[in-house]
Enzyme design. Structure first.
Site, PDB file in Angstrom:
ATOM      1  CG  HIS A  22       5.350   3.414  -1.682  1.00 59.95           C
ATOM      2  ND1 HIS A  22       5.375   2.226  -0.999  1.00 59.95           N
ATOM      3  CD2 HIS A  22       6.457   4.096  -1.296  1.00 59.95           C
ATOM      4  CE1 HIS A  22       6.450   2.193  -0.216  1.00 59.95           C
ATOM      5  NE2 HIS A  22       7.111   3.316  -0.379  1.00 59.95           N
ATOM      6  CG  ASP A  65       2.762  -0.039  -0.470  1.00 62.03           C
ATOM      7  OD1 ASP A  65       2.614   0.662   0.549  1.00 62.03           O
ATOM      8  OD2 ASP A  65       3.498   0.285  -1.420  1.00 62.03           O
TER       9      ASP A  65
END
Length: 559
Positions: free
Chosen positions: A371, A197
């Protein structure tokens, strides 16, 4: 026509979405005769995608090779990872593997799309399953939704780690910690490819814990003790909803859940044990008026300013059950997804106009990301030590910066691959390389139509939205070759006819002159050519007079 099957010692990896864009995440792993799909998400339409509801991946390659698709593995339950799954399963019959909450959210979609024969398999973090030639291990990670996992995927010749969306949260609301020890163990065994990610790679430091938002909620409930409190967030953010409910219970408030997706998610999360709500705390929106303002908390959808969401309708005064009143405290507990900023700003403005106290990202500590930031990404690199690296889940700058970070952490420059959707990364015993392409792109969902709106239709919609439309109608007697009626001009979105009579009269004369001239110079009616001549001359006239270029649609009625 199906693509040629891999030779046995080669792993092929490619994304059909999630590269050079935010959302629409889907990654394909292909080895021998087996294909494994990881996630299947949607993206929000951009501002220029007029009328489009959703953007989904192009599944052409999977449909062409559907006999080789062994399964779909889901990392978590966010829309950008599960939203397009029902559309894929219309044409590709394969089993689904997901954790309990993710599966619960997916099954809601299956019911909506009337998919009742999907083979589903519930898994737990720490478990491994055999899917074709792939051994897939589910590794617990922390994210902004419960039951998120990363994947360790083993083929006969390679080991891959796909992190999914993650951050390193040492004080998670759910109690499920990221399993850093397992990442380290697999790293010691040797990892050939890491897909990670890259959404927050631009941000230095560490992402704050989800509990940090809980502290903010405590302050809000203390400050607005006499007011109604409304919180808009993603319906899938179970941790945040739990913290709002905890604050409401502490302050002796009832909680009303508003918005279809929020109602569905709260229901399934409560049934599966991911949300803890004491008895008699939840009330129906229709019961809100029975309580004093200080007794009410509302949890709603609409954090992205979606036009039909509950918060947007409240802000516009169009919601049937909840109206914004002066003094209401409204928290928009989310950051704007790129492309949604204007919609969110519009909702915030309307809330302020109605006298609400509005708290939103950038002004207050209403949100923390799900994130990983740069330092967390470095930790993952240090634990996993991959030979090859492919950043995923980000726009081009994110992917490029993630590559630079990987090189900084010791991955060889030639072993880092910034890919486009559809580009194939091939890994074999003699190295890794970009090797060809598969069909890829965007498919637009408009209402119940899937793929029937393309770039040409969008171009026409944009044209209509900018300059409007003129319809020129001529009724023609084929025996006398004379105009019986018209030309009549209908304007939509161009000018208001009653206020532009002179312009429209001149335009009618031009249409009549073009039509008569064409009849004199052609022995028989060539309607296509006549229509094109009317378009050209009318377009030239209108541009000269108004500097606008409306769409022109000639209609010839022959009697």
């Amino acid at each position: 026509m199906a693509r040629k099957v891999n030779t046995i010692n080669k792993l092929k990896v490619f994304a059909l979405g999630g590269l050079n864009e935010i959302g629409k995440n889907i990654t394909i792993f292909e080895y021998g005769q087996d294909i494994l799909v990881v996630d299947s998400g949607i993206a929000f339409p951009a501002d220029d995608m007029l009328g489009i509801d959703l953007v989904i991946p192009d599944f052409t390659y999977l449909v062409q090779n559907k006999e080789r698709v062994r399964g779909v593995v889901l990392t978590h339950g966010h829309e950008d990872h599960i939203g397009s799954l029902p559309y894929m399963l219309r044409d590709v019959d394969c089993p689904i593997y997901a954790t309990r909450l993710t599966m619960g959210l997916v099954e809601i979609k299956f019911k909506e799309h009337k998919l009742d024969k999907v083979k589903t398999n519930c898994v737990k973090p720490g478990e491994s399953v055999k899917i074709g030639c792939f051994d897939v291990e589910f590794i617990a990670v922390t994210h902004s939704i419960a039951d998120s996992v990363a994947l360790a995927i083993k083929t006969p010749s390679s080991t891959i780690i796909h992190t999914g969306d993650f951050k390193i949260d040492h004080t998670p609301v759910s109690g499920q910690h990221i399993d850093l020890q397992r990442f380290a163990e697999i790293g010691k065994q040797g990892v050939d490819l890491l897909l990670m990610d890259s959404t927050n790679v631009e941000a230095p430091g560490f992402t704050m814990s989800e509990r940090y938002v809980g502290v903010f909620f405590e302050r809000i409930f203390e400050k607005y003790q006499e007011n109604r409190i409304m919180v808009a967030t993603f319906s899938s953010n179970i941790h945040r909803i739990q913290q709002v409910i905890n604050c409401a219970v502490k302050h002796y408030r009832k909680v009303a859940v508003v918005g279809r997706s929020m109602v569905n998610t709260v229901k399934i999360a409560q049934e599966l044990g991911y949300l803890t709500i004491p008895p008699r705390v939840l009330i129906e929106p229709s019961q809100i008026s029975k309580y004093e303002d200080k007794q009410i908390t509302i949890v709603t959808t609409g954090s992205q300013g979606e036009p039909m969401s509950a918060l947007s309708r409240m802000a516009a005064g169009e919601h049937r059950q909840v109206a914004i009143r002066p003094g209401d405290a409204v928290v928009i507990s989310a950051s704007s997804i790129p492309g949604n900023e204007r919609s969110v700003s519009r909702v915030i403005d309307e809330l302020f106009k109605k006298g609400a106290h509005v708290m939103y990202d950038g002004q207050e500590d209403v949100h923390v990301s799900g994130h990983a930031k740069r330092e967390e990404l470095k930790i993952m690199h240090a634990l996993i030590k991959p030979k090859y690296f492919m950043p995923v889940h980000g726009e081009y700058r994110h992917l490029k910066m993630a590559k630079e970070l990987a090189i900084e952490m010791g991955v060889q420059k030639e072993n880092c691959f910034v890919m486009q959707i559809g580009e194939v990364l091939e890994i074999a015993t003699d190295g890794a390389r970009q090797s060809g392409n598969v069909p890829s792109g965007h498919v637009f969902v408009d209402g119940s139509g899937v793929g029937d709106v393309g770039n040409i239709v969008l171009r026409d919609r944009k044209h209509l939205s900018q300059d409007g439309l003129i319809v020129a109608i001529v009724t023609y007697d084929s025996s006398t070759r004379q105009i019986l009626a018209g030309p009549d001009l209908i304007s939509r979105g161009f000018v208001y006819v009653r206020e532009s009579e002179d312009l429209m009269c001149e335009a009618k004369e031009i249409v009549a002159n073009v039509f008569n001239r064409c009849q004199e110079t052609r022995k028989k009616s060539d309607w296509t050519s006549i229509k094109n001549d009317i378009k050209d001359e009318l377009r030239s006239f209108v541009w000269q007079k108004t500097k606008r270029s409306p769409m022109i649609l000639p209609v010839i009625v022959e009697v």
